[in-house]
Enzyme design. Sequence first.
Site, PDB file in Angstrom:
ATOM      1  N   VAL A  89       0.840  -1.204   0.000  1.00  0.00           N
ATOM      2  CA  VAL A  89       0.000   0.000   0.000  1.00  0.00           C
ATOM      3  C   VAL A  89       0.874   1.253   0.000  1.00  0.00           C
ATOM      4  CG1 VAL A  89      -1.606   1.361   1.406  1.00  0.00           C
ATOM      5  CG2 VAL A  89      -2.048  -1.058   1.012  1.00  0.00           C
ATOM      6  N   GLU A  90       1.962   1.226   0.768  1.00  0.00           N
ATOM      7  CA  GLU A  90       2.793   2.419   0.910  1.00  0.00           C
ATOM      8  C   GLU A  90       3.549   2.775  -0.368  1.00  0.00           C
ATOM      9  OE1 GLU A  90       3.070   4.678   3.179  1.00  0.00           O
ATOM     10  OE2 GLU A  90       1.713   3.778   4.636  1.00  0.00           O
ATOM     11  N   THR A  91       4.229   1.793  -0.983  1.00  0.00           N
ATOM     12  CA  THR A  91       5.143   2.150  -2.084  1.00  0.00           C
ATOM     13  C   THR A  91       5.142   1.151  -3.240  1.00  0.00           C
ATOM     14  OG1 THR A  91       7.009   0.989  -1.031  1.00  0.00           O
ATOM     15  CG2 THR A  91       6.744   3.341  -0.516  1.00  0.00           C
ATOM     16  N   TYR A 117      -7.552   3.039   5.160  1.00  0.00           N
ATOM     17  CA  TYR A 117      -6.168   2.608   4.966  1.00  0.00           C
ATOM     18  C   TYR A 117      -5.959   1.217   5.561  1.00  0.00           C
ATOM     19  CZ  TYR A 117      -1.121   2.324   5.639  1.00  0.00           C
ATOM     20  OH  TYR A 117       0.185   1.900   5.642  1.00  0.00           O
TER      21      TYR A 117
END
Length: 337
Positions: free
Chosen positions: A121-123, A320
């Site tokens: 999800v982050e990168t 999230y």
Amino acid sequence: MGAAFHATPAAAQKVVRGETPYATRDDAMRFADDVAARRHLDRAWVRATIGNARLLPNVPRLMLPAPRGTAKNWRVYRGRFIDAARIGAGVRFWKANAATLARAETEFGVPAEIIVGIVGVETIYGRNMGNFRVIDALATLSFDFPQGHPRAAERQAFFRGELESFLSTEARTAEDPMVPVGSYAGAMGMPQFMPSSIAKYAVDYDGDGRIDLVNNTVDVIGSVANYFKAFGWTPGMPSIYPVGFDDARLKKDVLLAPDILPSFSADAFVAGGAVLEGEAQRHKGLLALIELQNGADAPSYVAGTQNFYVITRYNWSSYYAMSVLELGREVRAAMEH
């Protein structure tokens, strides 16, 4: 031991450059003097570092919340993070790092799919780690945070703390503090840790004497697992349970009032009109009713445990946290086929 903010990813993006330098700003220089004194850092170095930071004119508006009345939509949000490309990248990441993920699960109690979900999800597993100079992003949000934000003073203080943490870490290395890049908020590496999180939670998980969250997936996995453990992850506890409602007894406003903070025993949850089944009825900890709006359509609901709340310590959003859970689950399912 120094944290490596400086390693360059293989596919380096073009760095976004700021404009006006902060050297001429009295407030920035006063802050530099204050940090140097409190952290026992070289005053000239701190002043030069902050002075060479540049205002990123488009970043402050990115901090403003969505206008009032903007409908949240879980299906749209989910679609931004869970697709075939990201799931495929997650499978490759899991396979390449299976031994380290298994070790982290044993040592920290955090499941591989949670770590895989976070980094995805982050990168997208390091594909998009940001292209803003960290010193520019942190200086911009420390000295030019938008005053129209409802929590402007609190958020500005947060970013000043992150700038101070970044300077303190950089001062202990011989590296150039102008080099590290990250998100427009100053988050860095595959897991997008803020400077204070790097200082507190990042670990040298492969024992090579340095922490590298940009290129070293072993350090990334160990650091994410350590972060979750530090915030109270309970091994073996589900993050969510399905939930239904008994409309005749439902006190939805009461159940939603604490937001994502688990506040109700299973019995109190049921007394408020929630319907739990199987394992959820026997849950020993506290629960929260999590509402996921779907635009004009009816919302979705789940019962969130303390572990769901821990995921939101990474990013204060139930949307999230659900994306992290669902991406991890989708990658695991793809691994099994």
